[in-house]
Design a protein around this motif. Structure first.
Motif, PDB file in Angstrom:
ATOM      1  N   SER A 234      51.966  49.375  73.594  1.00 32.68           N
ATOM      2  CA  SER A 234      51.861  50.772  72.611  1.00 32.68           C
ATOM      3  C   SER A 234      51.670  51.987  73.520  1.00 32.68           C
ATOM      4  CB  SER A 234      51.015  50.776  71.570  1.00 32.68           C
ATOM      5  OG  SER A 234      49.725  50.884  71.862  1.00 32.68           O
ATOM      6  N   ASN A 235      51.873  53.006  72.909  1.00 27.70           N
ATOM      7  CA  ASN A 235      51.478  54.324  73.746  1.00 27.70           C
ATOM      8  C   ASN A 235      49.922  54.467  74.064  1.00 27.70           C
ATOM      9  OD1 ASN A 235      51.109  55.333  71.174  1.00 27.70           O
ATOM     10  ND2 ASN A 235      52.884  56.398  71.282  1.00 27.70           N
ATOM     11  N   ALA A 236      48.954  53.682  72.971  1.00 26.20           N
ATOM     12  CA  ALA A 236      47.915  53.508  73.007  1.00 26.20           C
ATOM     13  C   ALA A 236      46.842  54.919  72.523  1.00 26.20           C
ATOM     14  CB  ALA A 236      47.066  53.349  74.485  1.00 26.20           C
ATOM     15  N   ARG A 237      47.801  55.605  71.832  1.00 35.30           N
ATOM     16  CA  ARG A 237      47.347  56.690  70.973  1.00 35.30           C
ATOM     17  C   ARG A 237      46.461  56.237  69.896  1.00 35.30           C
ATOM     18  NH1 ARG A 237      52.893  59.730  70.513  1.00 35.30           N
ATOM     19  NH2 ARG A 237      53.239  60.344  72.722  1.00 35.30           N
ATOM     20  N   PRO A 238      45.600  57.228  69.433  1.00 32.75           N
ATOM     21  CA  PRO A 238      44.363  56.718  68.731  1.00 32.75           C
ATOM     22  C   PRO A 238      45.163  56.046  67.287  1.00 32.75           C
ATOM     23  CG  PRO A 238      43.930  58.947  69.293  1.00 32.75           C
ATOM     24  CD  PRO A 238      45.249  58.562  69.750  1.00 32.75           C
ATOM     25  N   GLY A 239      46.206  56.585  66.702  1.00 30.12           N
ATOM     26  CA  GLY A 239      46.696  55.771  65.673  1.00 30.12           C
ATOM     27  C   GLY A 239      47.177  54.317  65.631  1.00 30.12           C
ATOM     28  N   LYS A 240      47.411  53.907  67.021  1.00 37.23           N
ATOM     29  CA  LYS A 240      47.574  52.421  67.285  1.00 37.23           C
ATOM     30  C   LYS A 240      46.409  51.642  67.099  1.00 37.23           C
ATOM     31  CE  LYS A 240      51.729  53.841  68.246  1.00 37.23           C
ATOM     32  NZ  LYS A 240      52.771  53.846  67.252  1.00 37.23           N
ATOM     33  N   ARG A 241      45.321  52.250  67.085  1.00 37.64           N
ATOM     34  CA  ARG A 241      44.077  51.341  66.705  1.00 37.64           C
ATOM     35  C   ARG A 241      43.755  50.286  67.788  1.00 37.64           C
ATOM     36  NH1 ARG A 241      40.216  53.915  64.355  1.00 37.64           N
ATOM     37  NH2 ARG A 241      39.417  51.851  63.924  1.00 37.64           N
ATOM     38  N   VAL A 242      43.932  50.481  69.043  1.00 39.94           N
ATOM     39  CA  VAL A 242      43.785  49.717  70.125  1.00 39.94           C
ATOM     40  C   VAL A 242      42.408  49.138  70.055  1.00 39.94           C
ATOM     41  CG1 VAL A 242      43.469  49.355  72.703  1.00 39.94           C
ATOM     42  CG2 VAL A 242      45.469  50.851  71.492  1.00 39.94           C
ATOM     43  N   ILE A 243      41.337  49.774  69.423  1.00 37.00           N
ATOM     44  CA  ILE A 243      39.940  49.337  69.342  1.00 37.00           C
ATOM     45  C   ILE A 243      39.985  48.304  68.367  1.00 37.00           C
ATOM     46  CG2 ILE A 243      37.831  50.289  68.140  1.00 37.00           C
ATOM     47  CD1 ILE A 243      37.816  51.413  70.602  1.00 37.00           C
ATOM     48  N   ASP A 244      40.483  48.318  67.460  1.00 37.60           N
ATOM     49  CA  ASP A 244      40.672  47.101  66.249  1.00 37.60           C
ATOM     50  C   ASP A 244      41.495  45.851  66.948  1.00 37.60           C
ATOM     51  OD1 ASP A 244      39.756  49.098  64.620  1.00 37.60           O
ATOM     52  OD2 ASP A 244      41.567  49.223  63.387  1.00 37.60           O
ATOM     53  N   VAL A 245      42.452  46.015  67.897  1.00 41.30           N
ATOM     54  CA  VAL A 245      42.956  45.006  68.444  1.00 41.30           C
ATOM     55  C   VAL A 245      41.953  44.240  69.248  1.00 41.30           C
ATOM     56  CG1 VAL A 245      44.333  44.473  70.444  1.00 41.30           C
ATOM     57  CG2 VAL A 245      45.344  46.183  68.560  1.00 41.30           C
TER      58      VAL A 245
ATOM     59  N   GLU B 182      38.226  51.467  78.038  1.00 47.05           N
ATOM     60  CA  GLU B 182      37.884  50.647  79.114  1.00 47.05           C
ATOM     61  C   GLU B 182      36.181  50.061  78.842  1.00 47.05           C
ATOM     62  OE1 GLU B 182      39.143  52.289  82.796  1.00 47.05           O
ATOM     63  OE2 GLU B 182      40.929  51.317  82.446  1.00 47.05           O
ATOM     64  N   ALA B 183      35.483  51.034  78.527  1.00 46.70           N
ATOM     65  CA  ALA B 183      34.137  50.841  78.130  1.00 46.70           C
ATOM     66  C   ALA B 183      34.084  49.742  76.796  1.00 46.70           C
ATOM     67  CB  ALA B 183      33.546  52.309  77.450  1.00 46.70           C
ATOM     68  N   GLU B 184      34.851  49.836  76.021  1.00 46.40           N
ATOM     69  CA  GLU B 184      35.000  48.936  74.910  1.00 46.40           C
ATOM     70  C   GLU B 184      35.204  47.613  75.301  1.00 46.40           C
ATOM     71  OE1 GLU B 184      33.759  49.879  72.177  1.00 46.40           O
ATOM     72  OE2 GLU B 184      34.248  48.639  70.490  1.00 46.40           O
ATOM     73  N   VAL B 185      36.164  47.625  76.232  1.00 44.15           N
ATOM     74  CA  VAL B 185      36.597  46.155  76.838  1.00 44.15           C
ATOM     75  C   VAL B 185      35.130  45.456  77.379  1.00 44.15           C
ATOM     76  CG1 VAL B 185      37.652  44.988  78.550  1.00 44.15           C
ATOM     77  CG2 VAL B 185      38.907  46.514  77.213  1.00 44.15           C
ATOM     78  N   MET B 186      34.483  46.269  78.189  1.00 44.48           N
ATOM     79  CA  MET B 186      32.874  46.013  78.586  1.00 44.48           C
ATOM     80  C   MET B 186      32.183  45.552  77.650  1.00 44.48           C
ATOM     81  SD  MET B 186      33.537  46.317  82.139  1.00 44.48           S
ATOM     82  CE  MET B 186      32.358  46.455  83.209  1.00 44.48           C
ATOM     83  N   ARG B 187      31.958  46.671  76.749  1.00 42.51           N
ATOM     84  CA  ARG B 187      30.927  46.207  75.638  1.00 42.51           C
ATOM     85  C   ARG B 187      31.291  44.931  74.885  1.00 42.51           C
ATOM     86  NH1 ARG B 187      29.699  47.005  70.575  1.00 42.51           N
ATOM     87  NH2 ARG B 187      31.887  47.526  69.683  1.00 42.51           N
ATOM     88  N   LEU B 188      32.491  44.722  74.637  1.00 42.13           N
ATOM     89  CA  LEU B 188      32.629  43.525  73.974  1.00 42.13           C
ATOM     90  C   LEU B 188      32.876  42.233  74.606  1.00 42.13           C
ATOM     91  CD1 LEU B 188      35.677  45.121  71.648  1.00 42.13           C
ATOM     92  CD2 LEU B 188      33.496  44.129  70.987  1.00 42.13           C
ATOM     93  N   ASP B 189      32.460  42.508  75.880  1.00 41.24           N
ATOM     94  CA  ASP B 189      32.446  41.442  77.253  1.00 41.24           C
ATOM     95  C   ASP B 189      33.996  40.677  77.048  1.00 41.24           C
ATOM     96  OD1 ASP B 189      31.383  39.719  79.119  1.00 41.24           O
ATOM     97  OD2 ASP B 189      30.484  38.394  77.564  1.00 41.24           O
ATOM     98  N   LEU B 190      35.131  41.365  77.238  1.00 43.25           N
ATOM     99  CA  LEU B 190      36.292  40.954  76.999  1.00 43.25           C
ATOM    100  C   LEU B 190      37.024  41.048  78.629  1.00 43.25           C
ATOM    101  CD1 LEU B 190      37.803  42.378  73.833  1.00 43.25           C
ATOM    102  CD2 LEU B 190      37.263  39.739  74.309  1.00 43.25           C
ATOM    103  N   GLN B 191      36.417  41.277  79.672  1.00 44.01           N
ATOM    104  CA  GLN B 191      36.738  41.400  80.987  1.00 44.01           C
ATOM    105  C   GLN B 191      37.447  40.594  81.474  1.00 44.01           C
ATOM    106  OE1 GLN B 191      33.723  42.027  79.708  1.00 44.01           O
ATOM    107  NE2 GLN B 191      32.207  42.600  81.609  1.00 44.01           N
ATOM    108  N   ASP B 192      37.249  39.138  80.967  1.00 49.64           N
ATOM    109  CA  ASP B 192      37.995  37.909  81.384  1.00 49.64           C
ATOM    110  C   ASP B 192      39.052  37.496  80.703  1.00 49.64           C
ATOM    111  OD1 ASP B 192      36.176  37.060  79.774  1.00 49.64           O
ATOM    112  OD2 ASP B 192      35.838  35.286  80.704  1.00 49.64           O
ATOM    113  N   ARG B 193      39.156  38.290  79.339  1.00 50.45           N
ATOM    114  CA  ARG B 193      40.230  37.968  78.493  1.00 50.45           C
ATOM    115  C   ARG B 193      41.325  38.781  78.264  1.00 50.45           C
ATOM    116  NH1 ARG B 193      40.345  33.265  77.463  1.00 50.45           N
ATOM    117  NH2 ARG B 193      38.715  32.885  79.083  1.00 50.45           N
ATOM    118  N   VAL B 194      41.303  40.080  78.727  1.00 50.52           N
ATOM    119  CA  VAL B 194      42.112  41.233  78.646  1.00 50.52           C
ATOM    120  C   VAL B 194      42.613  41.580  79.959  1.00 50.52           C
ATOM    121  CG1 VAL B 194      42.333  43.635  77.792  1.00 50.52           C
ATOM    122  CG2 VAL B 194      40.838  42.011  76.714  1.00 50.52           C
ATOM    123  N   ILE B 195      44.154  41.852  79.882  1.00 49.58           N
ATOM    124  CA  ILE B 195      44.770  42.034  81.036  1.00 49.58           C
ATOM    125  C   ILE B 195      45.520  43.350  80.747  1.00 49.58           C
ATOM    126  CG2 ILE B 195      46.720  41.226  82.650  1.00 49.58           C
ATOM    127  CD1 ILE B 195      46.337  38.418  81.595  1.00 49.58           C
TER     128      ILE B 195
END
Ligand code: GMT
Length: 378
Positions: free
Chosen positions: A208-219, A246-259
């Motif tokens: 996606s274009n990662a705009r707020p409406g795409k809810r990348v946070i929920d993904v 990027e901060a959310e990826v770290m907070r959720l400890d997903l660094q080794d799961r998300v590309i």
């Protein structure tokens, strides 16, 4: 034999779905012998050179007397010039503002003595579900829709929403988006190797274009809550700024799961390499990325909003869940991972359904019929 048409295609040139649909449609029409003139501020990203295809840039100069740069006026002048020089039959504009507005101004400038094309305005969503709510835009969107010769939407849901939002009396035709996968290179194995995803892991894909409406946070939150988290990797193809997440990826400890891969032009190798699509939008008129995923034989877990249920057959080609619910997304993903035979069957059904309902030549012919009906009604 039906006549060859000269068509102006006015669209955004960027990676977004509306620009892609306009570009692919123009190329299909050109391949069928029609003359296509693209008008935009940049050459559309997917536009390949070819017979019957022309590109006319809109040049925007900056003047210090304007506090805000203006696009609509130079756009209308360029449309008027292309119409006059090439004697266009049809102007197919994607979005009411600013494209239909620019086309209407161009038509007025051409005046009654010059050949005037018919204007077909295709609505893709944001005119209605975003700008339509803004009182500073609403009247000009309504005016531009009502004064177009023909109007189409990319889903039934967007048609209903447009009528409700603007109180439109104009008849609206629904012509869905289209897509067919090309032959893909490099292979699934090569791409997974490059991404360091093993065959035992499930590769989820979000584009996606990662705009707020795409809810990348929920993904991201959904992936973090999976029972199967250690067996999953998430590939995000971001056509926009990913930094805010990027901060959310770290907070959720997903660094080794998300590309994350940014601004990918050739998405097909990744669609071929993934196992499941994941889309959490809170509004979506159609969801072209979802169709692209399904067409590659991958089921999707997506939100049940806007036009998405017209693209995904819930329970047959994917699973639909309420928006704003990472829990529901996670449960649906776990269900598919725990039932691989269901995931395979859904993937097969997805590819077949995409081919049956959203095949490019069928949709091209629907647009052609629409152009010819408008010309005949003059
Ligand atoms: O979704 C976006 O933010 C981009 C936008 C665009 O201009 O490309 O997408 C809209 O048009 C696409 C093509 O018709 C649709 O597939 C998208 O669902 C639609 N987006 C929205 O309605 C939010």
């Amino acid at each position: 034999m039906e006549s060859r048409l000269k068509i102006g295609m006015v669209c955004y040139p960027s990676i977004g779905g509306s620009g892609i649909v306009a570009t692919e449609l123009g190329m299909l029409l050109a391949a069928a012998g029609h003359e296509i003139h693209f008008i935009s501020y940049e050459r559309p990203v997917r536009l390949k050179c070819g017979e019957n295809l022309f590109y006319h840039p809109v040049v925007v100069n900056e003047y210090s007397l304007f506090k805000y740069p203006d696009y609509t006026l130079p756009l209308s002048v360029r449309i008027m010039e292309v119409c006059a020089e090439h004697q266009l039959d049809v102007l197919h504009v994607h979005y009411a503002v600013p494209h239909a507005t620019g086309a209407l101004l161009a038509k007025q400038m051409l005046g009654p003595d010059k050949k005037c094309p018919v204007i077909l305005t295709t609505l893709h969503g944001t005119d209605t579900n975003l700008l339509g709510k803004d009182p500073h835009y609403r009247p000009i969107i309504k005016y531009s829709i009502e004064n177009s010769d023909g109007v189409s939407t990319v889903s039934e849901s967007l048609k209903v929403q447009t009528i409700e939002t603007f109180g439109i009396q104009h008849s609206i035709k629904v012509i869905p988006n289209f897509y067919a996968p090309a032959t893909v290179k490099p292979s699934r194995e090569e791409v997974r190797q490059e991404l360091q995803v093993t065959e035992a892991e499930h590769l989820l894909l979000h584009m996606s274009n990662a705009r707020p409406g795409k809810r990348v946070i929920d993904v991201l939150k959904a992936v973090a809550r999976l029972n199967n988290r250690s067996r999953v990797k998430l590939l995000i193809l971001a056509g926009g700024d990913f930094e805010p997440y990027e901060a959310e990826v770290m907070r959720l400890d997903l660094q080794d799961r998300v590309i994350v891969i940014k601004d990918v032009k050739d998405i097909e190798p990744y669609l071929n390499a993934c196992d499941l699509g994941l889309y959490a939008s809170e509004a979506e008129s159609f969801g072209l990325s979802i169709l692209e995923t399904l067409a590659h034989g991958k089921p999707v877990v997506a939100t049940d909003v806007g036009g998405i249920p017209e693209v995904v057959q819930d329970g047959r080609t994917g699973l639909l869940v309420p928006p704003h619910s990472p829990e529901a997304l996670a449960d649906a993903i776990d269900q598919l991972i725990d039932h691989p035979e269901q995931m395979t069957a859904m993937g097969q059904a997805a590819a077949e359904d995409a081919k049956a309902r959203f095949a490019p030549p069928v949709i091209r012919d629907q647009y052609l019929r629409c152009y010819r009906d408008l010309l005949a009604s003059l």
